[in-house]
Design an enzyme around this catalytic site. Sequence first.
Site, mmCIF file in Angstrom:
data_model
loop_
_atom_site.group_PDB
_atom_site.id
_atom_site.type_symbol
_atom_site.label_atom_id
_atom_site.label_comp_id
_atom_site.label_asym_id
_atom_site.label_seq_id
_atom_site.Cartn_x
_atom_site.Cartn_y
_atom_site.Cartn_z
ATOM 1 N N HIS A 306 0.857 -1.185 0.000
ATOM 2 C CA HIS A 306 0.000 0.000 0.000
ATOM 3 C C HIS A 306 0.892 1.233 0.000
ATOM 4 O O HIS A 306 1.955 1.220 0.616
ATOM 5 C CB HIS A 306 -0.902 0.003 1.245
ATOM 6 C CG HIS A 306 -2.065 0.915 1.113
ATOM 7 N ND1 HIS A 306 -1.987 2.246 1.413
ATOM 8 C CD2 HIS A 306 -3.329 0.699 0.667
ATOM 9 C CE1 HIS A 306 -3.156 2.800 1.172
ATOM 10 N NE2 HIS A 306 -3.986 1.892 0.711
ATOM 11 N N ASP A 364 -7.939 -5.459 0.275
ATOM 12 C CA ASP A 364 -8.465 -6.235 -0.850
ATOM 13 C C ASP A 364 -8.072 -7.701 -0.817
ATOM 14 O O ASP A 364 -8.569 -8.489 -1.612
ATOM 15 C CB ASP A 364 -7.991 -5.620 -2.172
ATOM 16 C CG ASP A 364 -8.666 -4.298 -2.413
ATOM 17 O OD1 ASP A 364 -9.826 -4.168 -1.995
ATOM 18 O OD2 ASP A 364 -8.043 -3.405 -2.984
#
Length: 429
Positions: A306, A364
């Site tokens: 991320h 996710d």
Amino acid sequence: MSAKTGTISLGGNAVDMPVKSGTIGPDVIDIGKLYAQTGAFTYDPGFTSTASCESAITYIDGDEGVLLHRGFPIDQLAEQGDFLETCYLLLYGELPTAAQKADFDYRVTRHTMVHEQMARFFQGFRRDAHPMAVMVAAVGALAAFYHDSTDISDEKQRMIASMRMIAKVPTLAAMAYKYTIGQPFVYPKNSLDYTSNFLNMCFAVPCEDYKINPVLSRALDRIFILHADHEQNASTSTVRLAGSSGANPFACIAAGIACLWGPAHGGANEAALKMLSEIGHVDRIPEFVKKAKDKNDPFRLMGFGHRVYKNYDPRAKIMQKTCHEVLAELGVKDEPLLEVAIELERIALSDEYFIEKKLYPNVDFYSGITLKAMGFPTSMFTVLFAVARTVGWIAQWKEMIEDPTQKIGRPRQLYTGAAPRDYVPVGKR
Ligand code: CMC
């Protein structure tokens, strides 16, 4: 006490820049006058060190794995609240009282139907169109159906447009799904709560009763909370940039949906599930981990890493728990993809490459398995993300429009093209 400043020295010319401090988080150097004082721009592709705005909505500490909405930790909101309460919080800045919540829920519920002509608008698409393509078009088209809420200078119209989008985007999302599978659209039902209504619009059919499973409804509601806002990410920045020109809110949210579709952003849940299916068996994990580490191979472990979190994504922890709850409720035992996911997570978290680069599972990683178990096809995953993120985009858009210092967003560039040269007529080239 003197205000903090930072000094930028360029070609012997030292200029002081004011430093601004937020409630928490890093200070920012206000370089707004840099060009006027030095003739230079700053350069930061991908905005890795640049704050694009002031915001009081969401705070992330990526090193510590913290996510707060209006000061409240995401795990408390996800475990103790519901999605519409989080919507209220993001929009108004405070948690609602019981009366405010009842009024807000009522207002959202009363806006869920879309203009009947929208149904005909859908007929123009191919049945195999990706539902995200349909969403970009359908949400943008709301501006053509609701002219009376496109004047952004009118506070009342801004709020009506906001409520319309929070309420109607789920209806459009369910219609996009029904259209691709060739089933009739299911109208919203005002007696149902927001998330149960969405499940009903997606899975009910006219020929038999659809019974809403409260465990699945609660799980999806929690997934919506986890995706509601995430400060200045790519799609939110897109919404802000589009809105900075004065574009109407429906067009701005459509722009956000288009950006969200990319596999590095909202499309990652779909990509993560595809990757888990491709791996297929735990025995093949080392092969894929090797590919992910190979500099000459573009393959990445989807659902890992991320831009901001250099620690476990706090949303991923709740998502993992939700995933187990959904599978247990549905009696899914020995789901091979879950087995692959758990083992992949274990191997990656103990691998030097991932440790050194601080690559952890993101939200996710487990959401795809959960949504698949609930009956959603992979092409709907990013659509569900868009349903949830609509409120975040709107809250950020409203905050920007209501900021008296707001200007059109207009980045600068470092030009590396040809130097000035003279036109040569085509016959002489
Ligand atoms: N697998 C393997 N290596 C990776 C991965 C990954 N998933 N992510 C980053 N790296 C490596 C990358 O190759 C680079 O290595 P090096 O320094 O040797 O060049 C280093 O880690 C830093 O990566 P980066 O691309 O510079 O980092 P970024 O902050 O620009 O990218 C990211 C963040 C999310 C785009 C990236 O981690 C990625 O592509 N992850 C997979 C896609 C994904 O899961 N996205 C969902 C994000 S969460 C949901 C959302 O907010 O939309």
